[in-house]
Design a protein around this motif. Structure first.
Motif, PDB file in Angstrom:
ATOM      1  N   ARG A   1       0.817  -1.211   0.000  1.00  0.00           N
ATOM      2  CA  ARG A   1       0.000   0.000   0.000  1.00  0.00           C
ATOM      3  C   ARG A   1       0.850   1.260   0.000  1.00  0.00           C
ATOM      4  O   ARG A   1       0.471   2.274  -0.589  1.00  0.00           O
ATOM      5  CB  ARG A   1      -0.914  -0.010   1.223  1.00  0.00           C
ATOM      6  CG  ARG A   1      -1.964   1.097   1.218  1.00  0.00           C
ATOM      7  CD  ARG A   1      -3.020   0.886   2.275  1.00  0.00           C
ATOM      8  NE  ARG A   1      -2.482   0.994   3.620  1.00  0.00           N
ATOM      9  CZ  ARG A   1      -2.447  -0.005   4.499  1.00  0.00           C
ATOM     10  NH1 ARG A   1      -2.936  -1.194   4.177  1.00  0.00           N
ATOM     11  NH2 ARG A   1      -1.946   0.188   5.703  1.00  0.00           N
ATOM     12  N   ASN A   2       2.024   1.198   0.638  1.00  0.00           N
ATOM     13  CA  ASN A   2       2.793   2.422   0.864  1.00  0.00           C
ATOM     14  C   ASN A   2       4.118   2.522   0.120  1.00  0.00           C
ATOM     15  O   ASN A   2       4.634   3.631  -0.038  1.00  0.00           O
ATOM     16  CB  ASN A   2       3.078   2.581   2.364  1.00  0.00           C
ATOM     17  CG  ASN A   2       1.816   2.769   3.175  1.00  0.00           C
ATOM     18  OD1 ASN A   2       1.107   3.750   3.034  1.00  0.00           O
ATOM     19  ND2 ASN A   2       1.522   1.804   4.036  1.00  0.00           N
ATOM     20  N   VAL A   3       4.666   1.388  -0.307  1.00  0.00           N
ATOM     21  CA  VAL A   3       6.009   1.434  -0.889  1.00  0.00           C
ATOM     22  C   VAL A   3       6.067   0.838  -2.287  1.00  0.00           C
ATOM     23  O   VAL A   3       6.500   1.480  -3.240  1.00  0.00           O
ATOM     24  CB  VAL A   3       7.028   0.703   0.026  1.00  0.00           C
ATOM     25  CG1 VAL A   3       8.443   0.837  -0.545  1.00  0.00           C
ATOM     26  CG2 VAL A   3       6.973   1.240   1.442  1.00  0.00           C
ATOM     27  N   ASP A   4       5.628  -0.415  -2.439  1.00  0.00           N
ATOM     28  CA  ASP A   4       5.790  -1.135  -3.708  1.00  0.00           C
ATOM     29  C   ASP A   4       4.593  -2.065  -3.885  1.00  0.00           C
ATOM     30  O   ASP A   4       4.416  -3.010  -3.104  1.00  0.00           O
ATOM     31  CB  ASP A   4       7.102  -1.927  -3.666  1.00  0.00           C
ATOM     32  CG  ASP A   4       7.351  -2.750  -4.928  1.00  0.00           C
ATOM     33  OD1 ASP A   4       6.547  -2.658  -5.868  1.00  0.00           O
ATOM     34  OD2 ASP A   4       8.356  -3.492  -4.961  1.00  0.00           O
ATOM     35  N   SER A   5       3.776  -1.810  -4.889  1.00  0.00           N
ATOM     36  CA  SER A   5       2.562  -2.616  -5.097  1.00  0.00           C
ATOM     37  C   SER A   5       2.870  -4.074  -5.411  1.00  0.00           C
ATOM     38  O   SER A   5       2.004  -4.939  -5.319  1.00  0.00           O
ATOM     39  CB  SER A   5       1.714  -2.015  -6.226  1.00  0.00           C
ATOM     40  OG  SER A   5       2.443  -1.999  -7.449  1.00  0.00           O
ATOM     41  N   ALA A   6       4.129  -4.365  -5.763  1.00  0.00           N
ATOM     42  CA  ALA A   6       4.517  -5.747  -6.071  1.00  0.00           C
ATOM     43  C   ALA A   6       5.336  -6.381  -4.945  1.00  0.00           C
ATOM     44  O   ALA A   6       5.912  -7.463  -5.131  1.00  0.00           O
ATOM     45  CB  ALA A   6       5.318  -5.773  -7.373  1.00  0.00           C
ATOM     46  N   ALA A   7       5.389  -5.752  -3.799  1.00  0.00           N
ATOM     47  CA  ALA A   7       6.188  -6.292  -2.683  1.00  0.00           C
ATOM     48  C   ALA A   7       5.686  -7.676  -2.284  1.00  0.00           C
ATOM     49  O   ALA A   7       4.483  -7.958  -2.329  1.00  0.00           O
ATOM     50  CB  ALA A   7       6.108  -5.346  -1.489  1.00  0.00           C
ATOM     51  N   SER A   8       6.618  -8.530  -1.888  1.00  0.00           N
ATOM     52  CA  SER A   8       6.262  -9.878  -1.423  1.00  0.00           C
ATOM     53  C   SER A   8       6.933 -10.156  -0.093  1.00  0.00           C
ATOM     54  O   SER A   8       8.021  -9.646   0.180  1.00  0.00           O
ATOM     55  CB  SER A   8       6.684 -10.936  -2.451  1.00  0.00           C
ATOM     56  OG  SER A   8       8.103 -10.944  -2.604  1.00  0.00           O
ATOM     57  N   VAL A   9       6.280 -10.934   0.749  1.00  0.00           N
ATOM     58  CA  VAL A   9       6.797 -11.260   2.076  1.00  0.00           C
ATOM     59  C   VAL A   9       6.619 -12.754   2.317  1.00  0.00           C
ATOM     60  O   VAL A   9       5.545 -13.308   2.063  1.00  0.00           O
ATOM     61  CB  VAL A   9       6.064 -10.468   3.179  1.00  0.00           C
ATOM     62  CG1 VAL A   9       6.588 -10.861   4.563  1.00  0.00           C
ATOM     63  CG2 VAL A   9       6.221  -8.966   2.960  1.00  0.00           C
ATOM     64  N   GLU A  10       7.668 -13.401   2.804  1.00  0.00           N
ATOM     65  CA  GLU A  10       7.619 -14.826   3.119  1.00  0.00           C
ATOM     66  C   GLU A  10       8.230 -15.076   4.488  1.00  0.00           C
ATOM     67  O   GLU A  10       9.192 -14.415   4.875  1.00  0.00           O
ATOM     68  CB  GLU A  10       8.376 -15.645   2.068  1.00  0.00           C
ATOM     69  CG  GLU A  10       7.825 -15.542   0.649  1.00  0.00           C
ATOM     70  CD  GLU A  10       6.421 -16.116   0.510  1.00  0.00           C
ATOM     71  OE1 GLU A  10       6.054 -16.988   1.350  1.00  0.00           O
ATOM     72  OE2 GLU A  10       5.708 -15.722  -0.424  1.00  0.00           O
ATOM     73  N   GLU A  11       7.644 -16.036   5.194  1.00  0.00           N
ATOM     74  CA  GLU A  11       8.229 -16.464   6.468  1.00  0.00           C
ATOM     75  C   GLU A  11       9.501 -17.254   6.180  1.00  0.00           C
ATOM     76  O   GLU A  11       9.567 -17.999   5.184  1.00  0.00           O
ATOM     77  CB  GLU A  11       7.229 -17.334   7.214  1.00  0.00           C
ATOM     78  CG  GLU A  11       7.733 -17.849   8.547  1.00  0.00           C
ATOM     79  CD  GLU A  11       6.778 -18.860   9.173  1.00  0.00           C
ATOM     80  OE1 GLU A  11       7.187 -19.516  10.145  1.00  0.00           O
ATOM     81  OE2 GLU A  11       5.649 -18.999   8.665  1.00  0.00           O
ATOM     82  N   VAL A  12      10.544 -17.063   6.993  1.00  0.00           N
ATOM     83  CA  VAL A  12      11.791 -17.786   6.783  1.00  0.00           C
ATOM     84  C   VAL A  12      12.199 -18.511   8.058  1.00  0.00           C
ATOM     85  O   VAL A  12      11.909 -18.058   9.172  1.00  0.00           O
ATOM     86  CB  VAL A  12      12.931 -16.846   6.336  1.00  0.00           C
ATOM     87  CG1 VAL A  12      12.618 -16.225   4.990  1.00  0.00           C
ATOM     88  CG2 VAL A  12      13.200 -15.771   7.365  1.00  0.00           C
ATOM     89  N   ASP A  13      12.895 -19.618   7.867  1.00  0.00           N
ATOM     90  CA  ASP A  13      13.473 -20.361   8.990  1.00  0.00           C
ATOM     91  C   ASP A  13      14.896 -19.833   9.188  1.00  0.00           C
ATOM     92  O   ASP A  13      15.786 -20.131   8.394  1.00  0.00           O
ATOM     93  CB  ASP A  13      13.494 -21.854   8.678  1.00  0.00           C
ATOM     94  CG  ASP A  13      14.109 -22.668   9.806  1.00  0.00           C
ATOM     95  OD1 ASP A  13      14.469 -22.071  10.855  1.00  0.00           O
ATOM     96  OD2 ASP A  13      14.229 -23.900   9.659  1.00  0.00           O
TER      97      ASP A  13
ATOM     98  N   GLU B   1      11.154 -12.549   5.253  1.00  0.00           N
ATOM     99  CA  GLU B   1      11.968 -11.980   4.184  1.00  0.00           C
ATOM    100  C   GLU B   1      11.052 -11.254   3.209  1.00  0.00           C
ATOM    101  O   GLU B   1      10.083 -11.826   2.704  1.00  0.00           O
ATOM    102  CB  GLU B   1      12.745 -13.066   3.445  1.00  0.00           C
ATOM    103  CG  GLU B   1      13.628 -12.516   2.326  1.00  0.00           C
ATOM    104  CD  GLU B   1      14.392 -13.609   1.596  1.00  0.00           C
ATOM    105  OE1 GLU B   1      14.506 -13.533   0.358  1.00  0.00           O
ATOM    106  OE2 GLU B   1      14.858 -14.553   2.273  1.00  0.00           O
ATOM    107  N   ALA B   2      11.347  -9.972   2.954  1.00  0.00           N
ATOM    108  CA  ALA B   2      10.535  -9.167   2.041  1.00  0.00           C
ATOM    109  C   ALA B   2      11.361  -8.774   0.820  1.00  0.00           C
ATOM    110  O   ALA B   2      12.572  -8.559   0.919  1.00  0.00           O
ATOM    111  CB  ALA B   2      10.025  -7.917   2.755  1.00  0.00           C
ATOM    112  N   ARG B   3      10.677  -8.691  -0.312  1.00  0.00           N
ATOM    113  CA  ARG B   3      11.276  -8.162  -1.533  1.00  0.00           C
ATOM    114  C   ARG B   3      10.538  -6.874  -1.868  1.00  0.00           C
ATOM    115  O   ARG B   3       9.346  -6.895  -2.165  1.00  0.00           O
ATOM    116  CB  ARG B   3      11.142  -9.165  -2.673  1.00  0.00           C
ATOM    117  CG  ARG B   3      11.967 -10.421  -2.490  1.00  0.00           C
ATOM    118  CD  ARG B   3      13.436 -10.158  -2.825  1.00  0.00           C
ATOM    119  NE  ARG B   3      14.278 -11.321  -2.528  1.00  0.00           N
ATOM    120  CZ  ARG B   3      15.573 -11.378  -2.813  1.00  0.00           C
ATOM    121  NH1 ARG B   3      16.153 -10.336  -3.395  1.00  0.00           N
ATOM    122  NH2 ARG B   3      16.280 -12.438  -2.515  1.00  0.00           N
ATOM    123  N   VAL B   4      11.261  -5.769  -1.793  1.00  0.00           N
ATOM    124  CA  VAL B   4      10.655  -4.455  -1.973  1.00  0.00           C
ATOM    125  C   VAL B   4      11.511  -3.639  -2.926  1.00  0.00           C
ATOM    126  O   VAL B   4      12.707  -3.459  -2.688  1.00  0.00           O
ATOM    127  CB  VAL B   4      10.527  -3.697  -0.628  1.00  0.00           C
ATOM    128  CG1 VAL B   4       9.763  -2.398  -0.821  1.00  0.00           C
ATOM    129  CG2 VAL B   4       9.859  -4.566   0.426  1.00  0.00           C
TER     130      VAL B   4
END
Length: 329
Positions: free
Chosen positions: A15-27, A44-47
């Motif tokens: 909503r605020n930075v990158d409309s294509a941002a992705s977030v995944e839980e990491v071990d 881990e986010a990709r922004v």
């Protein structure tokens, strides 16, 4: 629960930075100590094409001192930037984090990512030298920002009377010039609160771009108390009030250029010159007035360069301006 947090973080970033941002839980157990894994959930986010780790704070209330120690340790373990994710954030805590330039993302939608702000403004920074001089509206917005600590576009609009579009455009230009930065929050997660990362650099860049404050000058015998428009002491008259410099023989006043036609022109008095010098400014100086005088920055810009070279005037300026942190850095 972690899926809900992942979706919440992703929503805020999209909503605020990158409309294509992705977030995944990491071990992260292979890299992070068991103690820290008990304090944080790691994502881990990709922004904007970059990787950044988001560390969900599992304890409340948040201990800022502990957080300041733990985040660098996490960054060392994970090998990339780590941003804390907070469930709630008191206004005073948020302000402290922003003032210290410490990144954060909050469940409410508040966020502050200074490193990403640098990415967004990098191109603008390269073209800094090409930035045009301020318009009169830009000058007014700059002055509001100079004297305010944290503010919104609505604050500037209310104080100056400028249109929302004009204020937004001026603030955007100042962010692109890296004079201002902002955090995002509010109920909608879209309200921007602006602040100066470095008040002295804000002043220096603003002075470079400010251009002429005085658009024209007129002279009159009519006392300012009789004028039907707001008038403020300006130039050397304002400086004499703020220092030990003697008042000039001809008083210097300032008014907005738009009001020039309403300033009475008294008939000539033989044998003596006009009593008052009137500096006509492109912007309205009234919102920034102090004790019947123009604000300190306007005062400085309304004293001619050749006059400032006078040793007495120079000493008076240092005396009057030295108390402002933004002036001397």
């Amino acid at each position: 629960m972690m899926q809900h947090v992942r979706q919440s973080i992703q929503s805020v970033l999209r909503r605020n930075v990158d409309s294509a941002a992705s977030v995944e839980e990491v071990d992260a157990s292979a890299h992070v100590s068991p103690f820290l894994l008990g304090e944080f959930g790691i994502y881990e986010a990709r922004v904007l094409g970059r990787r950044v780790f988001i560390a969900e704070c599992l304890y409340e209330p948040v201990d800022l001192d502990a957080l300041a120690r733990q985040i660098p340790v996490l960054q060392g373990s994970l090998g990339d930037e780590v941003v804390p994710y907070l469930r709630r954030l008191e206004r005073s805590v948020r302000r402290s984090l922003v003032e210290e330039r410490r990144a954060f993302v909050c469940e409410s939608g508040d966020l502050y990512l200074p490193s990403f702000a640098l990415v967004l403004t990098e191109a603008a920074a390269r073209s800094r030298a090409a930035h045009r001089a301020f318009t009169a509206s830009d000058q007014a917005v700059f002055l509001y920002g100079l004297y305010a600590e944290h503010f919104t576009a609505a604050d500037v609009n209310a104080a100056t009377g400028l249109s929302s579009a004009t204020v937004s455009r001026a603030l955007k230009n100042m962010v692109n010039a890296r004079m201002l930065d902002y955090s995002v929050g509010g109920r909608t997660g879209r309200r921007k609160e602006f602040f100066k990362p470095d008040a002295h650099l804000y002043y220096l860049e603003g002075r470079r771009l400010f251009g002429r404050a005085v658009r024209s000058t007129l002279y009159t015998y009519a006392s300012p108390v009789s004028w039907p428009v707001p008038a403020l002491k300006s130039g050397l008259s304002a400086l004499s009030r703020r220092s030990n410099l003697a008042e000039p023989r001809r008083e210097v006043w300032a008014a907005q250029e738009a009001d020039a036609a309403r300033i009475p022109q008294a008939a000539s008095m033989p044998g003596q010159g006009p009593t008052f010098e009137v500096q006509l400014l492109g912007y309205d100086p009234a919102p920034f007035a102090l004790d019947g005088m123009v604000d300190p920055f306007t005062m400085l810009t309304t004293i001619a360069e050749e006059v400032r070279k006078d040793e007495r005037v120079g000493m008076a300026i240092e005396d009057a301006m030295g108390r402002f942190e933004w002036y001397g850095g």
